[in-house]
Design a protein around this motif. Structure first.
Motif, PDB file in Angstrom:
ATOM      1  N   PHE A   5     -67.073   8.006  24.070  1.00 35.99           N
ATOM      2  CA  PHE A   5     -66.875   8.495  25.428  1.00 35.99           C
ATOM      3  C   PHE A   5     -67.116   7.386  26.444  1.00 35.99           C
ATOM      4  O   PHE A   5     -66.410   7.303  27.460  1.00 35.99           O
ATOM      5  CB  PHE A   5     -67.808   9.685  25.705  1.00 35.99           C
ATOM      6  CG  PHE A   5     -67.153  11.014  25.473  1.00 35.99           C
ATOM      7  CD1 PHE A   5     -67.038  11.537  24.195  1.00 35.99           C
ATOM      8  CD2 PHE A   5     -66.625  11.742  26.527  1.00 35.99           C
ATOM      9  CE1 PHE A   5     -66.430  12.750  23.970  1.00 35.99           C
ATOM     10  CE2 PHE A   5     -66.010  12.966  26.317  1.00 35.99           C
ATOM     11  CZ  PHE A   5     -65.916  13.476  25.033  1.00 35.99           C
ATOM     12  N   THR A   6     -68.115   6.537  26.178  1.00 41.00           N
ATOM     13  CA  THR A   6     -68.359   5.408  27.085  1.00 41.00           C
ATOM     14  C   THR A   6     -67.164   4.466  27.106  1.00 41.00           C
ATOM     15  O   THR A   6     -66.724   4.010  28.173  1.00 41.00           O
ATOM     16  CB  THR A   6     -69.623   4.650  26.649  1.00 41.00           C
ATOM     17  OG1 THR A   6     -70.743   5.532  26.709  1.00 41.00           O
ATOM     18  CG2 THR A   6     -69.875   3.449  27.551  1.00 41.00           C
ATOM     19  N   ARG A   7     -66.619   4.166  25.924  1.00 34.39           N
ATOM     20  CA  ARG A   7     -65.467   3.279  25.855  1.00 34.39           C
ATOM     21  C   ARG A   7     -64.268   3.899  26.581  1.00 34.39           C
ATOM     22  O   ARG A   7     -63.574   3.220  27.358  1.00 34.39           O
ATOM     23  CB  ARG A   7     -65.098   3.009  24.398  1.00 34.39           C
ATOM     24  CG  ARG A   7     -63.950   2.026  24.221  1.00 34.39           C
ATOM     25  CD  ARG A   7     -63.555   1.914  22.754  1.00 34.39           C
ATOM     26  NE  ARG A   7     -63.013   3.162  22.271  1.00 34.39           N
ATOM     27  CZ  ARG A   7     -61.770   3.568  22.480  1.00 34.39           C
ATOM     28  NH1 ARG A   7     -60.938   2.811  23.181  1.00 34.39           N
ATOM     29  NH2 ARG A   7     -61.345   4.715  21.991  1.00 34.39           N
ATOM     30  N   MET A   8     -64.022   5.197  26.354  1.00 38.79           N
ATOM     31  CA  MET A   8     -62.901   5.857  27.028  1.00 38.79           C
ATOM     32  C   MET A   8     -63.115   5.887  28.538  1.00 38.79           C
ATOM     33  O   MET A   8     -62.177   5.666  29.316  1.00 38.79           O
ATOM     34  CB  MET A   8     -62.744   7.276  26.493  1.00 38.79           C
ATOM     35  CG  MET A   8     -62.284   7.357  25.052  1.00 38.79           C
ATOM     36  SD  MET A   8     -62.292   9.048  24.416  1.00 38.79           S
ATOM     37  CE  MET A   8     -61.192   9.836  25.577  1.00 38.79           C
ATOM     38  N   ALA A   9     -64.372   6.158  28.951  1.00 46.76           N
ATOM     39  CA  ALA A   9     -64.650   6.198  30.387  1.00 46.76           C
ATOM     40  C   ALA A   9     -64.423   4.837  31.032  1.00 46.76           C
ATOM     41  O   ALA A   9     -63.864   4.738  32.130  1.00 46.76           O
ATOM     42  CB  ALA A   9     -66.086   6.670  30.624  1.00 46.76           C
ATOM     43  N   VAL A  10     -64.843   3.761  30.329  1.00 47.92           N
ATOM     44  CA  VAL A  10     -64.646   2.407  30.873  1.00 47.92           C
ATOM     45  C   VAL A  10     -63.166   2.079  30.962  1.00 47.92           C
ATOM     46  O   VAL A  10     -62.685   1.528  31.964  1.00 47.92           O
ATOM     47  CB  VAL A  10     -65.403   1.384  30.004  1.00 47.92           C
ATOM     48  CG1 VAL A  10     -64.974  -0.038  30.353  1.00 47.92           C
ATOM     49  CG2 VAL A  10     -66.904   1.535  30.188  1.00 47.92           C
ATOM     50  N   GLU A  11     -62.396   2.419  29.927  1.00 47.86           N
ATOM     51  CA  GLU A  11     -60.961   2.148  29.954  1.00 47.86           C
ATOM     52  C   GLU A  11     -60.272   2.941  31.060  1.00 47.86           C
ATOM     53  O   GLU A  11     -59.442   2.397  31.803  1.00 47.86           O
ATOM     54  CB  GLU A  11     -60.343   2.495  28.594  1.00 47.86           C
ATOM     55  CG  GLU A  11     -60.761   1.553  27.470  1.00 47.86           C
ATOM     56  CD  GLU A  11     -60.154   1.947  26.147  1.00 47.86           C
ATOM     57  OE1 GLU A  11     -59.495   3.018  26.084  1.00 47.86           O
ATOM     58  OE2 GLU A  11     -60.339   1.203  25.160  1.00 47.86           O
ATOM     59  N   ASN A  12     -60.617   4.232  31.184  1.00 49.52           N
ATOM     60  CA  ASN A  12     -60.014   5.041  32.250  1.00 49.52           C
ATOM     61  C   ASN A  12     -60.398   4.517  33.626  1.00 49.52           C
ATOM     62  O   ASN A  12     -59.578   4.483  34.551  1.00 49.52           O
ATOM     63  CB  ASN A  12     -60.450   6.501  32.107  1.00 49.52           C
ATOM     64  CG  ASN A  12     -59.860   7.162  30.885  1.00 49.52           C
ATOM     65  OD1 ASN A  12     -58.811   6.752  30.403  1.00 49.52           O
ATOM     66  ND2 ASN A  12     -60.527   8.179  30.372  1.00 49.52           N
TER      67      ASN A  12
END
Length: 623
Positions: free
Chosen positions: A54-61
């Protein structure tokens, strides 16, 4: 005695059985504890992995969102620059105070949120000699007098209503001489304005400007901006050193920096910081985002997964034997051909299908849903209801011909466009089919669908390269002629401009062919700045260029575009001296009902402009 002995043996046997039962219970308990510990470790790892994902997805978004906000902010500044540059061309032609005042009043009336001002070169020089001038103002005035566009630092203005302002300045030149500069003063809040952040991911708490040292640049007059140095604030809340180092690297990057960082968890919600370099005055757009909804979703997923895993473990114990029997029976029934068929289904880029002509029913392998937006794996009334399906409307006839071919055909293939499963976008596929006959009658179509979108896009890029003039980037002769002829078949009206560079041979003879190439490239850039993106711009060969404007035959608009182009070419650049062209203008359909007639009319008008002394334009027929 026997009875006594027998009574002694029974308690001993019962005691042994009880002891054995205790060992079994203890062993079962140990196994249960071991399995429970393993399950706890697996769930802990899973929870951590979900959090990291979720952290990785949040950073990418957040990176994508911040990049889009940066582009929107720069687009606003560039729109102001383009407006000022267009106005500068007009002022360069007529810099009388009356004309300038009327022009500024009109522009300010159309743009109430900004204020456009004009300073003559004499006023700029007087400002340079003023005692209270700031060093930054000296640099900006010097850049303007050298012909550069400038974006000023943010200042607080009481005269404009107690707001922070930013100004964009564009020089006005005529024949290499600086006449003055145009300024557009706007509210600095435009630099930190943001669009709506997706509610399903979180919310934006702050949007501020930072310099490379991490200091907050004030832009709001209501005092709602963060204050001080961001690094000092983050160090005060025990932000990890890796985050501070990453933020410092983005702020001090030589090229356009962009990065998002997890600051920590506050009130059970992750807090993120995203920074993007705006490219002007050491400004960086910084967004503070609270991913509260993403955290809720993450916890819900972990909790539901835990419940589901426990339920599955219980069900697995109960139904393990039944499932084993079913699998064994199923494996016995599968033939070797069926096993190969299931193996092919695992390739996500190849979908197999069979189509029954009599029932108009098609069946896809299970991986079809991963490739395109199929409703059901088995679809009835397929050809009859094709108009409402996921196939591009222009390719439905090809699909129908593929599934119901002429008699005697053995195989066929077609390129079609299908909808992606999770996007409203079509992609290219290759559909290959083989036909099955029974007693000479076609009954079944067997085939496969393969993703060839990358190959098709590559072919389209190669086609674009083949239609582009390598020197100027405009359409080459063949592409320009075909595109214009195609537009003439649908447009109700149009304007055709024929351009010929004046004294181009002299440029090649005196300055060399490289200078001639630079001159043609400069003319192409000026054409792109003057005409619309929907217009067709081409190079016919040598120093002959062509422009087609569709949807209008207005002589007034034609004169306006020609005047803008001639004025822009006369400015020149550091590498290209001021240039002139002769322009011939023909109107469709008045001066020609097809491309050849329209071309001849514009070409004759261009030679008339040459005969009138060059550096001008002439119309075919009457104006």
């Amino acid at each position: 005695m026997r009875q006594g002995k027998k009574s002694k043996e029974k308690p001993a046997a019962a005691s042994g059985r009880r002891l054995q039962a205790r060992w079994y219970a203890l062993a079962g308990g140990v196994c249960a504890l071991f399995l429970g510990a393993c399950a706890a470790l697996v769930f802990a790892y899973y929870r951590r992995a979900i959090a990291e994902e979720f952290t990785r997805m949040a950073v990418e978004n957040l990176d994508a969102y911040t990049a889009a906000q940066r582009d929107d902010t720069l687009s606003g500044l560039h729109d102001i620059m383009n407006t000022l540059q267009a106005l500068a061309v007009l002022v360069a032609q007529n810099d009388t105070p009356e004309f300038v005042e009327v022009s500024l009043q009109a522009m300010n009336k159309e743009n109430p949120g900004a204020r456009i001002l004009y300073n003559t070169n004499q006023e700029l020089n007087e400002r340079l000699e003023a005692k209270d001038i700031l060093p930054g103002d000296v640099e900006i005035i010097r850049r303007l007098q050298e012909g550069q566009t400038a974006v000023t630092p943010i200042i607080y203005s009481r005269r404009l209503g107690d707001v922070y302002c930013v100004a964009v300045a564009v020089p006005v030149f005529r024949e290499g001489e600086c006449l003055g500069a145009l300024r557009c003063v706007a509210n600095a809040e435009m630099l930190v304005s943001t669009s709506v952040y997706p509610p399903s991911q979180g919310k934006i708490l702050y949007s501020v400007l930072l310099d490379s040292a991490g200091s907050v640049v004030p832009v709001r007059s209501d005092g709602s901006d963060l204050q001080g140095n961001l690094f000092e604030t983050l160090q005060g809340i025990d932000t990890p050193k890796e985050t501070l180092d990453g933020l410092r690297a983005v702020l001090t990057a030589e090229e356009s920096g962009l990065g998002s960082f997890l600051l920590g968890t506050y009130s059970d919600s992750p807090m993120y910081l995203s920074v993007a370099d705006l490219g002007y005055n050491d400004w960086h757009l910084a967004l503070f985002v609270q991913a509260d909804m993403a955290a809720v979703h993450s916890r819900a997923i972990v909790l539901r997964t835990t419940y589901g895993a426990v339920a599955l473990m219980v069900c697995a114990v109960v139904f393990c034997f039944v499932i084993f029997l079913l699998l064994a029976r199923l494996l016995r029934r599968l033939t070797r051909e069926q096993q190969r068929y299931l193996l092919l289904e695992q390739f996500s880029d190849t979908v197999l299908f069979d189509y029954d002509l009599k029932s108009d029913t098609i069946r896809f392998t299970s991986n079809a849903r991963a490739l395109f937006r199929v409703g059901e794996l088995t679809e009835q009334d397929f050809v009859g209801g094709m108009d409402a399906r996921y196939i591009h409307e222009e390719d439905r006839a090809a699909i129908e011909e593929l599934l119901r071919p002429p008699a005697g055909k053995a195989q066929a293939q077609a390129r079609v466009r299908l909808l992606l499963p999770d996007e409203d976008r079509y992609f290219w596929c290759m559909v290959q089919a083989r036909y099955g006959y029974e007693r000479g009658e076609l009954t079944t179509v067997y085939g496969k669908v393969t993703d060839i979108d990358k190959q098709k896009r590559k072919e389209e890029r190669l086609l674009h390269i083949s239609e582009t003039d390598g020197l100027t980037g405009l359409c080459n002769r063949t592409a320009a002629q075909e595109n214009i002829a195609r537009r003439l078949r649908t447009d109700p009206a149009g304007l055709l401009f024929m351009l010929d560079v004046d004294d181009f041979k002299k440029i090649n003879d005196t300055r060399g062919h490289d200078s001639g190439d630079h001159a043609l490239q400069y003319v192409a850039r000026c054409m792109k700045n003057v005409f619309r993106t929907s217009d067709i711009l081409g190079r016919l060969g040598g120093d002959e260029l062509i422009v087609y404007m569709g949807g209008t035959s207005s002589a007034r608009l034609a004169r306006q575009k020609a005047d803008q182009l001639l004025a822009l070419l006369q400015q020149g650049t550091q590498d290209v001296p001021p240039m002139t062209v002769s322009v011939g203008i023909a109107r469709f359909p008045a001066d020609g009902a097809d491309y050849d007639a329209l071309y001849r009319a514009a070409d004759q008008a261009m030679y008339q402009a040459k005969g009138q002394g060059k550096d001008c334009y002439s119309f075919a027929g009457r104006e």
